[in-house]
Design an enzyme around this catalytic site. Structure first.
Site, PDB file in Angstrom:
ATOM      1  N   CYS A   2     -29.836 -12.820  14.330  1.00 52.14           N
ATOM      2  CA  CYS A   2     -29.076 -11.787  15.056  1.00 52.14           C
ATOM      3  C   CYS A   2     -29.967 -11.136  16.116  1.00 52.14           C
ATOM      4  O   CYS A   2     -31.027 -10.602  15.799  1.00 52.14           O
ATOM      5  CB  CYS A   2     -28.547 -10.723  14.099  1.00 52.14           C
ATOM      6  SG  CYS A   2     -27.664  -9.400  14.959  1.00 52.14           S
TER       7      CYS A   2
ATOM      8  N   ARG B  64     -17.843 -18.093  18.373  1.00 56.67           N
ATOM      9  CA  ARG B  64     -16.940 -17.396  19.287  1.00 56.67           C
ATOM     10  C   ARG B  64     -15.717 -18.223  19.679  1.00 56.67           C
ATOM     11  O   ARG B  64     -14.649 -17.667  19.938  1.00 56.67           O
ATOM     12  CB  ARG B  64     -17.722 -16.963  20.533  1.00 56.67           C
ATOM     13  CG  ARG B  64     -18.679 -15.796  20.268  1.00 56.67           C
ATOM     14  CD  ARG B  64     -19.553 -15.502  21.467  1.00 56.67           C
ATOM     15  NE  ARG B  64     -20.521 -16.557  21.715  1.00 56.67           N
ATOM     16  CZ  ARG B  64     -21.248 -16.672  22.806  1.00 56.67           C
ATOM     17  NH1 ARG B  64     -21.094 -15.792  23.792  1.00 56.67           N
ATOM     18  NH2 ARG B  64     -22.124 -17.648  22.957  1.00 56.67           N
TER      19      ARG B  64
ATOM     20  N   GLY C 292     -23.936 -23.078  18.999  1.00 54.36           N
ATOM     21  CA  GLY C 292     -24.118 -22.590  20.361  1.00 54.36           C
ATOM     22  C   GLY C 292     -23.349 -23.407  21.375  1.00 54.36           C
ATOM     23  O   GLY C 292     -23.607 -24.593  21.549  1.00 54.36           O
TER      24      GLY C 292
END
Length: 330
Positions: free
Chosen positions: A102, A229, A205
């Site tokens: 993070c 995401r 990613g």
């Protein structure tokens, strides 16, 4: 088949990333329904768990239909990490995952998350503390390094495997990049091709399409992909990738009706888990993502984020489904 301890995953599994304020049980349930092979909780502060913080404790909620599911913890203190590992083990997840990736300032400033990338000896000590405190498999999610001048993922992977970590997920950015710039998977491929590395290596990613998932699978040779995401507001991505792998063809894009159904289920499950009021309020951040790409949607979005009664929200969704029936996404 990919194995993590006694957990058997399909060949080339697709994992749902642990995302703060996103990867809660309602969202995980949606992603499981649409093909995610393994999921993780939102990351949980070891200090918060020990203090019995209500929000941290809620994040321990897991359900059998989610399995296999891991609970992710973070922290910078060995004793706190060991104790939180014991607490996590009591709710019987399938594994414990440690967040060393993070990049958020408030986490890094506490010497946790990606901050630990600056001190690999500390990373090893924290990980050992967790491993000693649980009988569950322990895995790690991390980044390439602190910045481009200190990429140390090769050392990190070897040292973590040597102490008993059973799988490693690598976000192909440095902490300095945050979530911007290019995710360089060549570093992940180098770790995977290291003859010393035998644990599963998952890449994370920039995966946002079936084509890119297949390209990265073939080009970098990893054991599976973690998606973050790209799944927000679009849980269909998991089955779309699996279908593309098998057939080379795309599944039909989700219709407005499909999107309404997903948003409705997400809302229902959020209210069931969080309570009606909180479930409604916290669902508001998701509507934009579910209905992304629909022209002239501003009026409906405004209604969705200002309406407080469940029956009125469902009525608005029904209206959206009727008004935009047959809508073609460009």
């Amino acid at each position: 088949m990919v194995k993590i301890g006694n957990i058997e995953l399909p060949e080339f599994p697709l994992l749902l990333a642990p995302m703060e304020d996103v990867s809660d049980p309602p969202f995980r349930r949606l992603c499981k329904t649409h093909g995610a092979d393994m999921m993780y909780s939102e990351f949980i502060s070891s200090e918060g768990l020990i203090r019995d913080a209500i929000k941290s404790r809620m994040k321990l909620d897991i359900f059998d239909y989610e399995r296999p599911v891991g609970i992710q913890i973070f922290g910078g203190d060995e004793e706190a990490m060991a104790l939180s590992s014991k607490i996590v083990s009591t709710v019987k997840p399938d594994l414990v995952d440690i967040n060393f990736g993070c990049p958020v300032k408030k986490v890094v400033c506490k010497g946790a998350g990606a901050g630990v990338l600056k001190d690999v000896d500390l990373m090893v000590r924290l990980t050992k503390a967790v491993i000693r405190s649980t009988d569950l498999p322990v895995t790690v999610k991390t980044r390439l390094g602190w910045d481009e001048n200190s990429i140390n993922i090769d050392e990190v992977a070897e040292r973590l495997q040597d102490i008993g970590v059973q799988a490693l997920t690598i976000h192909a950015r440095t902490r300095a990049q945050m979530y911007k710039g290019h995710a360089d998977w060549s570093h992940i491929a180098r770790v995977k091709n290291n003859p010393r590395i035998t644990m599963p290596i998952f890449g994370n990613g920039d995966i946002d399409s079936p084509e890119k998932a297949l390209q990265y699978k073939n080009e970098y040779g990893i054991d599976g992909i973690m998606i973050g995401r790209a799944a927000i507001g679009y849980p269909w991505i998991f089955n779309e990738i699996k279908h593309y792998f098998k057939t080379g063809e795309h599944l039909p894009a989700p219709t407005v009706g499909d999107r309404v159904e997903a948003a409705r289920n997400h809302l229902i499950w959020s209210m069931e888990w969080k309570g009606e009021r909180l479930g409604i309020v916290e669902m508001r951040r998701h509507y934009t993502n579910y209905f992304k790409g629909i022209h002239s949607f501003k009026e409906y979005k405004q209604k969705l984020v200002t309406t407080d009664e469940p029956e009125n929200l469902f009525a608005i969704m029904n209206e959206i489904e009727k008004v935009y029936a047959g809508y073609e996404f460009v």
